[in-house]
Design a protein around this motif. Structure first.
Motif, PDB file in Angstrom:
ATOM      1  N   MET A 303       0.850  -1.181   0.000  1.00  0.00           N
ATOM      2  CA  MET A 303       0.000   0.000   0.000  1.00  0.00           C
ATOM      3  C   MET A 303       0.888   1.234   0.000  1.00  0.00           C
ATOM      4  O   MET A 303       1.859   1.315   0.750  1.00  0.00           O
ATOM      5  CB  MET A 303      -0.907   0.002   1.230  1.00  0.00           C
ATOM      6  N   VAL A 304       0.557   2.194  -0.861  1.00  0.00           N
ATOM      7  CA  VAL A 304       1.313   3.437  -0.941  1.00  0.00           C
ATOM      8  C   VAL A 304       0.476   4.561  -0.345  1.00  0.00           C
ATOM      9  O   VAL A 304      -0.646   4.817  -0.793  1.00  0.00           O
ATOM     10  CB  VAL A 304       1.691   3.764  -2.401  1.00  0.00           C
ATOM     11  N   PHE A 305       1.020   5.219   0.689  1.00  0.00           N
ATOM     12  CA  PHE A 305       0.314   6.301   1.375  1.00  0.00           C
ATOM     13  C   PHE A 305       0.848   7.648   0.900  1.00  0.00           C
ATOM     14  O   PHE A 305       2.043   7.809   0.665  1.00  0.00           O
ATOM     15  CB  PHE A 305       0.498   6.189   2.893  1.00  0.00           C
ATOM     16  N   ASP A 306      -0.048   8.602   0.759  1.00  0.00           N
ATOM     17  CA  ASP A 306       0.336   9.962   0.387  1.00  0.00           C
ATOM     18  C   ASP A 306      -0.033  10.883   1.547  1.00  0.00           C
ATOM     19  O   ASP A 306      -1.161  11.361   1.653  1.00  0.00           O
ATOM     20  CB  ASP A 306      -0.378  10.386  -0.896  1.00  0.00           C
ATOM     21  N   ASN A 307       0.930  11.121   2.449  1.00  0.00           N
ATOM     22  CA  ASN A 307       0.662  11.924   3.644  1.00  0.00           C
ATOM     23  C   ASN A 307       0.392  13.384   3.316  1.00  0.00           C
ATOM     24  O   ASN A 307      -0.233  14.102   4.105  1.00  0.00           O
ATOM     25  CB  ASN A 307       1.842  11.822   4.616  1.00  0.00           C
ATOM     26  N   SER A 308       0.867  13.838   2.143  1.00  0.00           N
ATOM     27  CA  SER A 308       0.655  15.242   1.781  1.00  0.00           C
ATOM     28  C   SER A 308      -0.779  15.512   1.353  1.00  0.00           C
ATOM     29  O   SER A 308      -1.218  16.660   1.325  1.00  0.00           O
ATOM     30  CB  SER A 308       1.614  15.640   0.655  1.00  0.00           C
ATOM     31  N   GLN A 309      -1.510  14.438   0.994  1.00  0.00           N
ATOM     32  CA  GLN A 309      -2.909  14.581   0.581  1.00  0.00           C
ATOM     33  C   GLN A 309      -3.749  13.565   1.353  1.00  0.00           C
ATOM     34  O   GLN A 309      -4.060  12.488   0.844  1.00  0.00           O
ATOM     35  CB  GLN A 309      -3.054  14.369  -0.924  1.00  0.00           C
ATOM     36  N   PRO A 310      -4.112  13.909   2.598  1.00  0.00           N
ATOM     37  CA  PRO A 310      -4.817  12.948   3.465  1.00  0.00           C
ATOM     38  C   PRO A 310      -6.122  12.427   2.876  1.00  0.00           C
ATOM     39  O   PRO A 310      -6.528  11.303   3.137  1.00  0.00           O
ATOM     40  CB  PRO A 310      -5.071  13.770   4.739  1.00  0.00           C
ATOM     41  N   GLY A 311      -6.792  13.234   2.079  1.00  0.00           N
ATOM     42  CA  GLY A 311      -8.075  12.812   1.533  1.00  0.00           C
ATOM     43  C   GLY A 311      -7.965  11.952   0.292  1.00  0.00           C
ATOM     44  O   GLY A 311      -8.964  11.428  -0.207  1.00  0.00           O
ATOM     45  N   ARG A 312      -6.755  11.787  -0.221  1.00  0.00           N
ATOM     46  CA  ARG A 312      -6.556  11.036  -1.456  1.00  0.00           C
ATOM     47  C   ARG A 312      -6.633   9.531  -1.195  1.00  0.00           C
ATOM     48  O   ARG A 312      -6.163   9.039  -0.171  1.00  0.00           O
ATOM     49  CB  ARG A 312      -5.200  11.384  -2.063  1.00  0.00           C
ATOM     50  N   THR A 313      -7.225   8.800  -2.134  1.00  0.00           N
ATOM     51  CA  THR A 313      -7.314   7.346  -2.010  1.00  0.00           C
ATOM     52  C   THR A 313      -5.923   6.726  -2.101  1.00  0.00           C
ATOM     53  O   THR A 313      -5.149   7.050  -3.002  1.00  0.00           O
ATOM     54  CB  THR A 313      -8.202   6.757  -3.125  1.00  0.00           C
ATOM     55  N   ASN A 314      -5.598   5.873  -1.143  1.00  0.00           N
ATOM     56  CA  ASN A 314      -4.300   5.205  -1.170  1.00  0.00           C
ATOM     57  C   ASN A 314      -4.288   4.127  -2.252  1.00  0.00           C
ATOM     58  O   ASN A 314      -5.310   3.513  -2.548  1.00  0.00           O
ATOM     59  CB  ASN A 314      -4.005   4.583   0.197  1.00  0.00           C
ATOM     60  N   HIS A 315      -3.116   3.903  -2.821  1.00  0.00           N
ATOM     61  CA  HIS A 315      -2.985   2.955  -3.920  1.00  0.00           C
ATOM     62  C   HIS A 315      -2.248   1.704  -3.468  1.00  0.00           C
ATOM     63  O   HIS A 315      -1.410   1.742  -2.566  1.00  0.00           O
ATOM     64  CB  HIS A 315      -2.224   3.590  -5.086  1.00  0.00           C
ATOM     65  N   VAL A 316      -2.575   0.589  -4.119  1.00  0.00           N
ATOM     66  CA  VAL A 316      -1.836  -0.651  -3.923  1.00  0.00           C
ATOM     67  C   VAL A 316      -1.014  -0.882  -5.183  1.00  0.00           C
ATOM     68  O   VAL A 316      -1.537  -0.836  -6.298  1.00  0.00           O
ATOM     69  CB  VAL A 316      -2.777  -1.842  -3.665  1.00  0.00           C
ATOM     70  N   LYS A 317       0.265  -1.121  -4.984  1.00  0.00           N
ATOM     71  CA  LYS A 317       1.166  -1.280  -6.122  1.00  0.00           C
ATOM     72  C   LYS A 317       1.882  -2.624  -6.058  1.00  0.00           C
ATOM     73  O   LYS A 317       2.142  -3.157  -4.980  1.00  0.00           O
ATOM     74  CB  LYS A 317       2.195  -0.150  -6.155  1.00  0.00           C
ATOM     75  N   MET A 318       2.182  -3.152  -7.244  1.00  0.00           N
ATOM     76  CA  MET A 318       3.067  -4.305  -7.370  1.00  0.00           C
ATOM     77  C   MET A 318       4.441  -3.767  -7.758  1.00  0.00           C
ATOM     78  O   MET A 318       4.563  -3.033  -8.746  1.00  0.00           O
ATOM     79  CB  MET A 318       2.573  -5.270  -8.452  1.00  0.00           C
ATOM     80  N   THR A 319       5.454  -4.122  -6.981  1.00  0.00           N
ATOM     81  CA  THR A 319       6.791  -3.604  -7.247  1.00  0.00           C
ATOM     82  C   THR A 319       7.728  -4.740  -7.633  1.00  0.00           C
ATOM     83  O   THR A 319       7.718  -5.816  -7.032  1.00  0.00           O
ATOM     84  CB  THR A 319       7.348  -2.873  -6.013  1.00  0.00           C
ATOM     85  N   GLY A 320       8.530  -4.483  -8.650  1.00  0.00           N
ATOM     86  CA  GLY A 320       9.476  -5.484  -9.124  1.00  0.00           C
ATOM     87  C   GLY A 320      10.092  -5.027 -10.429  1.00  0.00           C
ATOM     88  O   GLY A 320       9.822  -3.926 -10.928  1.00  0.00           O
ATOM     89  N   ASN A 321      10.911  -5.863 -11.002  1.00  0.00           N
ATOM     90  CA  ASN A 321      11.593  -5.540 -12.252  1.00  0.00           C
ATOM     91  C   ASN A 321      10.662  -5.871 -13.421  1.00  0.00           C
ATOM     92  O   ASN A 321      10.722  -6.957 -14.004  1.00  0.00           O
ATOM     93  CB  ASN A 321      12.900  -6.329 -12.362  1.00  0.00           C
TER      94      ASN A 321
END
Length: 362
Positions: A303-321
């Motif tokens: 889960m990727v959180f954006d603390n600068s925009q509290p009202g923004r929907t957090n995203h789930v990301k797949m990370t890899g090459n």
């Protein structure tokens, strides 16, 4: 699950429109505005569907172009084979049951050629062009889960003609028609699978197929045709499966689409669509295993959180090459990928329980 249906090609209304049989309305149509079809040329056509309250019709420029490219003048019967949700392979037969223009095994899935016939007495007669260069006198027929060995011979039905037909006969054939209760005159489609194997599909008089069969997807050709404006926002219209023999397209359950492109490869992360994350609780997963044919590729899920925009929907990301994964699968960027969750598991990694989602990616 209904997979196939047959009906007569309307020579008077085509290529402007084609009225589909009631079988389509009752068993295949769920209110879609368009369907995806492809034929012998392995190109996709996104055809508009019109429901006038009584009948359903295929119409518009895409249908007209499909007929021009894939339906020769001698075709009298069309055969729709469902390969995925709202996706059909469409072929056709002439008045004697020969498929036209035909195709080779390397071109379309596991199929070599088909023919449409009615059940005959004293063995089954098949068109001469359907089976050629025969070196063995037996074939194996696959029908409704059964595998039966039958005898084969070339026969001359008309002594005044040099043309020869094929005849299937013997105790195996007699037992098959008895077990499946195949009536004389019943419509049948034989598919030559190669290596002396034939698939048999039976049809009701209304064109509906009686039994399921193992249908492999057509490998569509690149580059794809231009997408019509009414389907441009549909990610399915940009996706072409490159996994030969991939048999997980029968529905769109647990599926999302995402594009593999430069930003995804450069940033090593791919965002899972929000509309997929919530119902599938993707924030509860720690890893995913991506599967393409024989390739296996692990990625992290976070889960990727954006603390600068509290009202923004957090995203789930797949990370890899992602560039490495794309190269392993033979994907050419940009590539619209289809992710279908097949199963999940829990593993203990470094003393912690981690949920893992397994996806087919094509």
């Amino acid at each position: 699950m209904d997979q196939q249906f047959l009906f007569s090609l309307d020579k008077e209304t085509n290529p402007t429109y084609q009225t589909l049989p009631n079988v389509f309305k009752e068993h295949f149509h769920n209110g879609e505005e368009y369907i995806f079809i492809h034929g012998n040329n392995r190109k996709r056509y996104i055809c508009l569907v019109k429901n006038d309250g009584n009948k359903i019709h295929l119409h518009g420029d895409e249908w007209a172009k499909f007929v021009e490219d894939n339906v020769p003048a001698h075709i009298t019967t069309l055969h729709f084979v469902k390969e995925g949700e709202t996706t059909f392979y469409v072929t056709g037969y002439d008045k004697v049951g020969i498929e036209g223009p035909g195709y080779e095994r390397r071109i379309v899935g596991n199929r070599v050629a088909r023919c449409l016939v009615k059940r005959t007495t004293e063995g089954q007669i098949l068109p001469g062009d359907f089976l050629q260069d025969i070196l063995k006198d037996t074939f194996k027929i696959i029908a409704n889960g059964r595998r039966v060995k039958v005898k084969h011979e070339r026969v001359q039905l008309n002594e005044n003609s040099k043309e020869r037909s094929n005849r299937l006969f013997g105790s195996g054939w007699d037992k098959l028609i008895a077990d499946l209760e195949i009536d004389v005159g019943q419509l049948m489609v034989f598919t030559n699978l190669g290596d002396y194997n034939l698939n048999l599909a039976l049809f009701f008089t209304n064109g509906r197929c009686l039994y399921e069969e193992n249908i492999l997807p057509t490998m569509l050709r690149l580059p794809s045709r231009e997408i019509p404006p009414y389907a441009i926002k549909d990610k399915r219209s940009k996706h072409i499966c490159s996994w030969k023999g991939h048999d997980s397209h029968d529905n769109e359950n647990n599926v999302f689409y995402a594009e593999l492109n430069g930003p995804v490869s450069d940033c090593y992360q791919l965002t899972i669509p929000v509309e997929y994350c919530d119902p599938h609780m993707m924030h509860t997963y720690g890893k995913a295993l991506l599967m393409h044919d024989n390739e296996r590729f692990p990625v992290n899920v976070k889960m990727v959180f954006d603390n600068s925009q509290p009202g923004r929907t957090n995203h789930v990301k797949m990370t890899g090459n992602w560039r490495k994964f794309g190269n392993m699968c033979g994907f050419k960027q940009p590539k619209m990928m289809r992710f279908k969750m097949m199963n999940t598991s829990v593993e203990v990694i470094e003393g912690k329980e981690v949920r893992i989602a397994r996806f087919h990616v094509c």
